[in-house]
Scaffold this active site. Structure first.
Site, PDB file in Angstrom:
ATOM      1  N   TYR A  74       4.562   0.634  -1.512  1.00  0.00           N
ATOM      2  CA  TYR A  74       5.414  -0.060  -0.544  1.00  0.00           C
ATOM      3  C   TYR A  74       6.825  -0.304  -1.074  1.00  0.00           C
ATOM      4  O   TYR A  74       7.452  -1.314  -0.765  1.00  0.00           O
ATOM      5  CB  TYR A  74       4.764  -1.384  -0.098  1.00  0.00           C
ATOM      6  CG  TYR A  74       3.391  -1.171   0.503  1.00  0.00           C
ATOM      7  CD1 TYR A  74       3.232  -0.569   1.740  1.00  0.00           C
ATOM      8  CD2 TYR A  74       2.237  -1.545  -0.200  1.00  0.00           C
ATOM      9  CE1 TYR A  74       1.967  -0.352   2.275  1.00  0.00           C
ATOM     10  CE2 TYR A  74       0.969  -1.328   0.327  1.00  0.00           C
ATOM     11  CZ  TYR A  74       0.848  -0.735   1.569  1.00  0.00           C
ATOM     12  OH  TYR A  74      -0.401  -0.523   2.100  1.00  0.00           O
ATOM     13  N   GLY A 116      -6.878  -2.670   0.841  1.00  0.00           N
ATOM     14  CA  GLY A 116      -6.499  -4.044   0.521  1.00  0.00           C
ATOM     15  C   GLY A 116      -6.692  -4.531  -0.899  1.00  0.00           C
ATOM     16  O   GLY A 116      -6.253  -5.640  -1.232  1.00  0.00           O
ATOM     17  N   ARG A 143      10.284  -5.851  -1.148  1.00  0.00           N
ATOM     18  CA  ARG A 143       9.110  -6.733  -1.166  1.00  0.00           C
ATOM     19  C   ARG A 143       9.429  -8.145  -1.641  1.00  0.00           C
ATOM     20  O   ARG A 143       8.748  -9.096  -1.260  1.00  0.00           O
ATOM     21  CB  ARG A 143       7.987  -6.121  -2.018  1.00  0.00           C
ATOM     22  CG  ARG A 143       7.504  -4.764  -1.493  1.00  0.00           C
ATOM     23  CD  ARG A 143       6.199  -4.328  -2.135  1.00  0.00           C
ATOM     24  NE  ARG A 143       5.102  -5.190  -1.763  1.00  0.00           N
ATOM     25  CZ  ARG A 143       4.617  -6.144  -2.503  1.00  0.00           C
ATOM     26  NH1 ARG A 143       5.119  -6.376  -3.703  1.00  0.00           N
ATOM     27  NH2 ARG A 143       3.617  -6.879  -2.068  1.00  0.00           N
ATOM     28  N   CYS A 200      24.554  -6.506  -0.148  1.00  0.00           N
ATOM     29  CA  CYS A 200      25.366  -7.640   0.247  1.00  0.00           C
ATOM     30  C   CYS A 200      24.504  -8.648   1.001  1.00  0.00           C
ATOM     31  O   CYS A 200      24.549  -8.737   2.221  1.00  0.00           O
ATOM     32  CB  CYS A 200      26.520  -7.140   1.105  1.00  0.00           C
ATOM     33  SG  CYS A 200      27.866  -8.282   1.058  1.00  0.00           S
ATOM     34  N   GLU A 201      23.708  -9.370   0.249  1.00  0.00           N
ATOM     35  CA  GLU A 201      22.710 -10.268   0.839  1.00  0.00           C
ATOM     36  C   GLU A 201      22.211 -11.184  -0.285  1.00  0.00           C
ATOM     37  O   GLU A 201      21.718 -10.698  -1.300  1.00  0.00           O
ATOM     38  CB  GLU A 201      21.558  -9.380   1.359  1.00  0.00           C
ATOM     39  CG  GLU A 201      20.383 -10.101   1.886  1.00  0.00           C
ATOM     40  CD  GLU A 201      20.251  -9.982   3.404  1.00  0.00           C
ATOM     41  OE1 GLU A 201      21.029  -9.243   4.031  1.00  0.00           O
ATOM     42  OE2 GLU A 201      19.382 -10.668   3.928  1.00  0.00           O
ATOM     43  N   GLU A 208     -10.132   2.776   2.780  1.00  0.00           N
ATOM     44  CA  GLU A 208      -8.800   3.397   2.810  1.00  0.00           C
ATOM     45  C   GLU A 208      -7.799   2.643   1.950  1.00  0.00           C
ATOM     46  O   GLU A 208      -6.913   1.966   2.456  1.00  0.00           O
ATOM     47  CB  GLU A 208      -8.295   3.561   4.245  1.00  0.00           C
ATOM     48  CG  GLU A 208      -8.567   2.381   5.126  1.00  0.00           C
ATOM     49  CD  GLU A 208      -8.326   2.642   6.604  1.00  0.00           C
ATOM     50  OE1 GLU A 208      -8.523   3.779   7.047  1.00  0.00           O
ATOM     51  OE2 GLU A 208      -7.942   1.693   7.286  1.00  0.00           O
ATOM     52  N   PRO A 209      -7.921   2.788   0.650  1.00  0.00           N
ATOM     53  CA  PRO A 209      -7.000   2.116  -0.268  1.00  0.00           C
ATOM     54  C   PRO A 209      -5.626   2.779  -0.298  1.00  0.00           C
ATOM     55  O   PRO A 209      -5.519   4.001  -0.190  1.00  0.00           O
ATOM     56  CB  PRO A 209      -7.683   2.308  -1.627  1.00  0.00           C
ATOM     57  CG  PRO A 209      -8.453   3.587  -1.487  1.00  0.00           C
ATOM     58  CD  PRO A 209      -8.928   3.602  -0.053  1.00  0.00           C
ATOM     59  N   GLY A 210      -4.598   1.971  -0.415  1.00  0.00           N
ATOM     60  CA  GLY A 210      -3.245   2.488  -0.602  1.00  0.00           C
ATOM     61  C   GLY A 210      -2.698   1.970  -1.921  1.00  0.00           C
ATOM     62  O   GLY A 210      -2.607   2.682  -2.915  1.00  0.00           O
ATOM     63  N   ARG A 211      -2.396   0.669  -1.920  1.00  0.00           N
ATOM     64  CA  ARG A 211      -1.742   0.034  -3.065  1.00  0.00           C
ATOM     65  C   ARG A 211      -2.459   0.287  -4.390  1.00  0.00           C
ATOM     66  O   ARG A 211      -1.833   0.567  -5.409  1.00  0.00           O
ATOM     67  CB  ARG A 211      -1.659  -1.472  -2.807  1.00  0.00           C
ATOM     68  CG  ARG A 211      -0.785  -2.214  -3.794  1.00  0.00           C
ATOM     69  CD  ARG A 211      -0.930  -3.740  -3.644  1.00  0.00           C
ATOM     70  NE  ARG A 211      -0.903  -4.203  -2.286  1.00  0.00           N
ATOM     71  CZ  ARG A 211       0.187  -4.688  -1.664  1.00  0.00           C
ATOM     72  NH1 ARG A 211       1.325  -4.772  -2.316  1.00  0.00           N
ATOM     73  NH2 ARG A 211       0.124  -5.095  -0.414  1.00  0.00           N
TER      74      ARG A 211
HETATM   75  N1  LLP Z   1      -5.769   0.432   6.181  1.00  0.00           N
HETATM   76  C1  LLP Z   1      -5.036  -0.205   7.100  1.00  0.00           C
HETATM   77  C2  LLP Z   1      -5.443  -0.186   8.489  1.00  0.00           C
HETATM   78  C3  LLP Z   1      -3.872  -0.879   6.706  1.00  0.00           C
HETATM   79  O1  LLP Z   1      -3.166  -1.502   7.624  1.00  0.00           O
HETATM   80  C4  LLP Z   1      -3.488  -0.881   5.346  1.00  0.00           C
HETATM   81  C5  LLP Z   1      -2.271  -1.564   4.923  1.00  0.00           C
HETATM   82  C6  LLP Z   1      -4.282  -0.190   4.425  1.00  0.00           C
HETATM   83  C7  LLP Z   1      -5.418   0.449   4.882  1.00  0.00           C
HETATM   84  C8  LLP Z   1      -3.948  -0.118   2.966  1.00  0.00           C
HETATM   85  O2  LLP Z   1      -3.939  -1.360   2.359  1.00  0.00           O
HETATM   86  P1  LLP Z   1      -3.701  -1.456   0.768  1.00  0.00           P
HETATM   87  O3  LLP Z   1      -4.886  -0.844   0.079  1.00  0.00           O
HETATM   88  O4  LLP Z   1      -2.450  -0.715   0.459  1.00  0.00           O
HETATM   89  O5  LLP Z   1      -3.560  -2.905   0.524  1.00  0.00           O
HETATM   90  N2  LLP Z   1       4.026  -3.779   3.065  1.00  0.00           N
HETATM   91  C9  LLP Z   1       3.073  -4.724   2.545  1.00  0.00           C
HETATM   92  C10 LLP Z   1       1.671  -4.224   2.703  1.00  0.00           C
HETATM   93  C11 LLP Z   1       1.322  -3.882   4.121  1.00  0.00           C
HETATM   94  C12 LLP Z   1      -0.061  -3.358   4.242  1.00  0.00           C
HETATM   95  C13 LLP Z   1      -0.216  -2.687   5.546  1.00  0.00           C
HETATM   96  N3  LLP Z   1      -1.493  -2.134   5.756  1.00  0.00           N
HETATM   97  C14 LLP Z   1       3.377  -4.988   1.083  1.00  0.00           C
HETATM   98  O6  LLP Z   1       4.348  -4.425   0.574  1.00  0.00           O
HETATM   99  O7  LLP Z   1       2.730  -5.799   0.442  1.00  0.00           O
END
Ligand code: LLP
Length: 438
Positions: A390, A248, A330, A361-362, A290-293
């Site tokens: 994302y 997050g 997004r 087309c939107e 668990e970082p993604g972004r």
């Molecule tokens: N762990 C869980 C259980 C999650 O659901 C998520 C993201 C993460 C970790 C990773 O979160 P991050 O570090 O990436 O913030 N599509 C949306 C974001 C959806 C996030 C879904 N879950 C966007 O483009 O902003």
């Protein structure tokens, strides 16, 4: 101006990402093109490990693959020593095909299918992060049938509302995700899990939301989770070993964004986990994040070619590009904001206001409302920043647009890691029954 260390204007006025000219990349691979700075992503992985493990040894950092998953990305995080989380059977296969040890793959999702659960058990994934009672029953039954033990954590809703877009908030009680602590479902799930012979409960998980700037929310979540673990111990005698606080951390999309650093997050989270454990007389659990972004977001740039420019006098000037909501949904979904640089005019002054429109087309297919750029002409190259998270993973085929290629740059060199789709790829699953051929 844009404040990214890895993005600079070269002497010839062309923009560079990690020492590679984006103008040259566009000429070679075409547009739209996703470009990812591999050095940056590796740096973020290392910083996560350093920041957390220097405070709580043995912390497991999982890459939340939903943010950006390709086989190359899975291999990259594996090489860096991260684990990975997946939310579908296909993400699981992708991680395995990149050489991941199944024990380092953790399975999320609020509605895992019976076959996904079976496959996870067969390959021996690390943890199922169990979201609800039905799933718990299904996992237990499948494990028994296969003669296996299921290693699980329970996903809880800790009752924390992170200040982020409604669609990416997840920790509040009214959520499709997780078992509420406040409403007693978390307790019931613990009791149920403890009574299932083929299920091993290791601990608790929560994820409070995404693109979080106010990291105090993590402190609150950790406090609630540890207080819950303490109450479980008191009530049942069960001592948890693992605490996963999700992902997050926010990233910088536009100049006004001020995300906290990984180090600040680690300091707040680790100090809270240590002090709250002490307060409740619990051993410090194995911590997982668990970082993604924050690993991939700022690593990415998407390159587009400017096409039609429509000036509506006194209203606005639209500059259309050869991509849009199909490669970056997004803006349409979350009103996300982006910054951009004209890659072939990186040294020219931004002096005109434009709105960057996509080619779907939107009417809602916009990439940037109101951005000052140098005077644009058809053929100019626009680099939209912070598109690493994302974007590729949420891309679509709307209007039958092909998904762009993905290129990694490292040490001044570029390499394709996903080739661009061709019309043949798009037509491949399309069937024309005989009766429609005449
Ligand atoms: N762990 C869980 C259980 C999650 O659901 C998520 C993201 C993460 C970790 C990773 O979160 P991050 O570090 O990436 O913030 N599509 C949306 C974001 C959806 C996030 C879904 N879950 C966007 O483009 O902003």
């Amino acid at each position: 101006m844009h404040g990214r260390a890895n993005i600079k204007a070269g002497r010839d006025g062309s923009l560079k990402l990690g020492k590679v000219s984006l103008v040259k990349l566009a000429a070679k691979y075409g547009t739209p093109l996703y470009v990812m700075d591999e050095d940056y992503m590796r740096g973020q992985c290392r910083e996560y490990l350093r920041a957390f493990r220097s405070r709580i040894a043995g912390t497991e950092v999982l890459f939340a693959s939903k943010a950006f998953l390709t086989r190359a990305m899975a291999a990259l995080v594996r090489q860096e020593g991260l684990s990975i989380d997946v939310v579908s059977g296909n993400e699981l296969e992708c991680a395995l095909s990149a050489g991941f040890d199944p024990g380092n793959v953790h399975f999320h999702g609020n509605n895992k299918t019976p076959s996904e659960i079976r496959r996870g058990l067969e390959v021996g994934i690390g943890r199922f992060i169990v979201d609800n009672f039905d799933e718990l029953e299904l996992i237990a039954g499948t494990a028994s049938a296969l003669g296996k033990k299921a290693d699980i954590m329970l996903r809880l809703a800790p009752g924390v509302e992170a200040h982020t877009h409604k669609y990416i908030q997840t920790g509040q009680t009214d959520s499709k995700f997780g078992l509420g602590i406040a409403d007693g479902r978390a307790d019931r799930a613990v009791d149920m899990a403890l009574g299932l012979p083929d299920v091993r409960l290791h601990g608790f998980h929560c994820h409070i939301g995404s693109q979080i700037f106010d990291i105090e929310a993590y402190k609150l979540a950790a406090e609630n989770m540890i207080a819950f673990a303490a109450s479980v111990k008191e009530r049942t005698g069960f001592v948890y070993e693992e605490l996963n606080l999700g992902g997050g951390l926010g990233v910088r999309y536009v100049e006004k964004d001020r995300p906290s650093s990984i180090d600040q997050l680690a300091e707040l989270v680790c100090s809270t986990v240590v002090s709250e454990s002490k307060k409740h007389g619990l051993k410090v659990p194995k911590l997982m994040v668990e970082p993604g972004r924050s690993i991939v977001g700022e690593a990415g740039v998407t390159l587009y070619t400017i096409g039609a420019i429509k000036d509506i006098p006194g209203i606005r000037t639209y500059a259309s590009v050869d991509g849009g909501m199909t490669d970056n949904p997004r803006v349409a979904l979350y009103q996300a904001e982006y910054d951009a640089i004209v890659a072939n005019k990186a040294k020219e002054k931004p002096e005109r206001l434009y709105t960057i429109a996509g080619n779907a087309c939107e009417s809602g297919d916009m990439l940037i409302w109101d951005i000052k750029l140098p005077e644009l002409k058809a053929g100019d190259l626009l680099a939209v920043l912070t598109t690493g998270a994302y974007n590729y993973s949420m891309s679509s085929h709307y209007n039958m647009h092909a998904k762009p290629p993905v290129v990694f740059v490292r040490g001044g060199r570029a390499q394709v890691v996903v080739r661009g789709e061709t019309v043949k790829d798009i037509m491949k699953p399309q069937l024309l029954p005989r009766r429609l051929q005449g």
